[in-house]
Enzyme design. Structure first.
Site, mmCIF file in Angstrom:
data_model
loop_
_atom_site.group_PDB
_atom_site.id
_atom_site.type_symbol
_atom_site.label_atom_id
_atom_site.label_comp_id
_atom_site.label_asym_id
_atom_site.label_seq_id
_atom_site.Cartn_x
_atom_site.Cartn_y
_atom_site.Cartn_z
ATOM 1 N N PRO A 1 0.823 -1.219 0.000
ATOM 2 C CA PRO A 1 0.000 0.000 0.000
ATOM 3 C C PRO A 1 0.852 1.261 0.000
ATOM 4 O O PRO A 1 1.864 1.352 0.697
ATOM 5 C CB PRO A 1 -0.792 -0.128 1.310
ATOM 6 C CG PRO A 1 -0.830 -1.592 1.591
ATOM 7 C CD PRO A 1 0.481 -2.125 1.103
ATOM 8 N N GLU A 2 0.443 2.220 -0.816
ATOM 9 C CA GLU A 2 1.143 3.497 -0.888
ATOM 10 C C GLU A 2 0.338 4.543 -0.130
ATOM 11 O O GLU A 2 -0.656 4.229 0.527
ATOM 12 C CB GLU A 2 1.355 3.876 -2.354
ATOM 13 C CG GLU A 2 2.167 2.834 -3.119
ATOM 14 C CD GLU A 2 2.412 3.198 -4.582
ATOM 15 O OE1 GLU A 2 2.286 4.392 -4.925
ATOM 16 O OE2 GLU A 2 2.733 2.292 -5.369
#
Length: 296
Positions: free
Chosen positions: A2-3
């Site tokens: 996840p960014e």
């Protein structure tokens, strides 16, 4: 992994359930994830009130009434899931509509990879589930949180005031690394990842292999609003769901349906009038997607 948009989406989903609420019971079902949990983590969390829930780069930080801060890193497959008994209305029936922070399903049966469970004073339950165990949790004094080894060397937030055109142009000047690598450098700017850098460079019409220091200052400065636009759009869409990512309510993110280059190798460029197809190269072990005609 996840960014920033995915982590920010999870933080926003957790906030109505956790902020201002007390953890009545914390359950820790194993001694570690990616690293060992801090000593007596369950005891230190139980009874604490969550003062604020914030994000730094790709980390969620829960500031507690005990003057400690809980650091949460989702890793590759970590998920923060919310459940609660259905609220009952005055006539004994469950309400027809759910609003943010109200969760109308019973607590699910415990799963194998439910490693940390936080029961809140409202009856809500927050579960950290991580099948691959690349996530992490830690506790540190709130006053010294910014000095934590995972946070101390991070650059400014791309959505914050410290990240502006003057700053980015100055930091890129003279750098001999590709612009793609420069924007992924967490010391330069915190939270950007592969997906959103690819999308940013496409919108900026900059080839991912171009040397950062050879990009003219005005063109480098123009990256800042583009980065912010891409991140804001992704947050609005709930992030990008590619493999394991889910929002805090279990829903998928939808920004992947708006990708203009990422994952589109061999597909036509979406720029009007462009007849090229999207290509993929590997940079530092990561795939970069770009249009060979539009991006120079």
């Amino acid at each position: 992994m996840p960014e920033l948009p995915e982590v920010e989406t999870v933080r926003r989903g957790l906030a109505p359930v956790m902020e201002g609420r007390r953890i009545t019971r914390a359950t820790v079902n194993r001694p570690d994830l990616r690293w060992p949990f801090p000593p007596q983590m369950a005891e230190r969390l139980t009874g604490a009130r969550v003062i604020a829930l914030r994000r730094r780069s790709k980390y969620i930080l829960a500031d507690l009434s005990t003057d400690e801060t809980l650091l949460i890193h989702l890793g590759m497959s970590g998920r923060m899931l919310i459940s609660a008994p259905p609220p009952i209305s005055g006539d004994g029936a469950a309400p027809d509509r759910a609003t943010l922070g109200e969760w109308h399903h019973h607590h699910p049966a415990p799963e194998k990879h439910d490693h940390v469970v936080l029961d809140m004073d409202t009856g809500a339950r927050v579960t950290f589930n991580d099948a691959r165990r690349f996530g992490a949790m830690d506790l540190m004094p709130t006053a010294a949180a910014e000095a934590h080894p995972l946070l101390a060397a991070l650059g400014p937030e791309p959505l914050g005031n410290a990240f502006d055109e003057t700053y980015l142009a100055a930091r890129l000047k003279g750098r001999n690394t590709p612009i793609k690598a420069a924007l992924l450098d967490q010391h330069l700017v915190a939270g950007l990842g592969n997906i959103y850098v690819c999308e940013t460079l496409y919108r900026a019409r900059i080839h991912p292999s171009r040397k950062a220091g050879r990009i003219a200052a005005p063109r480098a400065a123009a990256l800042v609003p583009i980065i912010r636009d891409v991140l804001a759009e992704a947050i609005t869409a709930g992030g990008s769901s590619l493999r394991d990512y889910r929002q805090a309510d279990g829903e998928l993110g939808y920004f992947q349906h708006s990708f203009q280059v990422y994952g589109r190798e061999g597909a036509p460029c979406l720029t009007p009038g462009c007849t090229a197809t999207i290509r993929r190269i590997v940079q530092s072990g990561r795939s970069s997607f770009y249009c060979p005609s539009c991006q120079k």
